[in-house]
Enzyme design. Structure first.
Site: not given
Ligand code: NVA
Ligand code: CP
Length: 318
Positions: A108, A135, A138, A233, A273, A301
């Site tokens: 990540r 992502h 997800q 989101d 998400c 997930r």
């Molecule tokens: N769009 C959000 C998703 C978090 C799971 C981010 O990138 O922070």
């Molecule tokens: N939806 C998701 O990826 O959650 P986290 O940021 O908690 O991993």
């Protein structure tokens, strides 16, 4: 003897062909049904997944770790601050070193180029656990949630489902665009000017010959009308914290509230998400309301992560 296939990565859903995408959803459903019974096969026995986090996580971290454990393997957690990454060790060096210890890498991070650099230099499969651009894991859970809610048995039945995306044309939106194109679904995105999905993602989706339809509008009502899935989101993703106030003003008309959900199909599901900011992109009433599938979506997930791990790490690769 058949040759051992080369390793595969999951950097984006565009890495998959439609049959592979659907198989991951189906395998996730099977893992869900079988949970509670001890898994008889342990495809990750003796194997370790390295999880590299350059951003925060709750769901991704826990679901991957539990998934690896329940499949007989082990997952270890590496944060940028707790490793040499934050001190500038290159991704390509990290990739080569981790490949000597581990059988898969979940990463990540910020730029998609960092995910792809990891994949290019790792000798083991690399999974994108979220980048600024995509992502993928997800959306596997999101597809599974929608398929379960609508009793979908065949991928062809997904084609009839209209998906509305309300808000930022961000990483999660990009992966939904890829999934919709692969499965031939209709996706309508309502995004304010300046926050539209990336042109290259739209072009890539439209170039796929699977009959999907992707439209972008500034009008949330137009996107939500007749939708089977209403999806949103946060307005400021990780790394955009400094823009949060300005974004809150621009995105105010893009809230998923009860009035907007009433425009969708009466049996529509609302997805998010998570983490969610109640009162911003989604109201508390919708989150907790009858159309919300967010808790099931979060749980899924775990099940799709197992499908991904078993597929990429369960078999030998060259
Ligand atoms: N769009 C959000 C998703 C978090 C799971 C981010 O990138 O922070
Ligand atoms: N939806 C998701 O990826 O959650 P986290 O940021 O908690 O991993």
């Amino acid at each position: 003897m058949a040759p051992i296939p080369p390793k595969r990565d999951l950097c984006t859903l565009f890495d998959l062909v439609p049959a592979e995408l659907w198989r991951l959803v189906e395998d996730g459903r099977r893992f869900k049904r079988e949970r509670g019974f001890p898994h008889t096969d342990k495809p990750l026995a003796g194997k370790t997944l390295a999880m590299v986090f350059e951003k925060a996580s709750t769901r991704t971290r826990v679901s991957f770790e539990v998934a690896a454990f329940e499949l007989g393997g082990h997952a270890l957690n590496l944060t940028s601050q707790g490793s040499q990454l934050a001190r500038g060790e290159p991704v390509r060096d990290t990739a080569r070193v981790l490949s000597g210890y581990c059988h898969g890498i979940m990463v990540r991070t910020f730029g998609q180029d960092r995910v792809e650099e990891m994949a290019a230099h790792a000798r083991v499969p690399v999974i994108n656990g979220l980048s600024d651009k995509f992502h993928p894991c997800q959306i596997l859970a999101d597809l599974m949630t929608a398929a379960d809610r609508f009793g979908v048995k065949e991928p062809a039945a997904m084609r009839g489902l209209k998906v509305a995306w309300i808000g930022d044309g961000n990483n999660v939106a990009h992966s939904w665009i890829a999934a919709s194109a692969l499965l031939g679904m209709e996706i309508a995105l309502a995004c304010p000017a300046g926050h539209l999905p990336a042109e290259d993602v739209l072009a890539r989706a439209r170039a796929l010959a699977h009959g999907g339809r992707v439209t972008v509008t500034a009008d949330p009502a137009e996107a939500a009308r007749g939708a089977a899935v209403v999806n949103t989101d946060v307005w400021a993703s990780m790394g955009q914290e400094d823009e949060a106030e300005a974004r809150a003003r621009v995105f105010a008309p893009y809230q998923v509230n009860e009035a907007l959900v009433r425009l969708a199909r009466p049996d529509a599901v609302v997805l998010h998400c998570l983490p969610a900011h109640r009162g911003e992109e989604i109201t508390d009433a919708v989150m907790e309301g009858p159309r919300s599938a967010v808790w099931e979506q979060a749980e899924n997930r775990l099940h799709v992560q197992k499908a991904v791990l078993a597929w990429l790490m369960g078999a030998p690769h060259a």
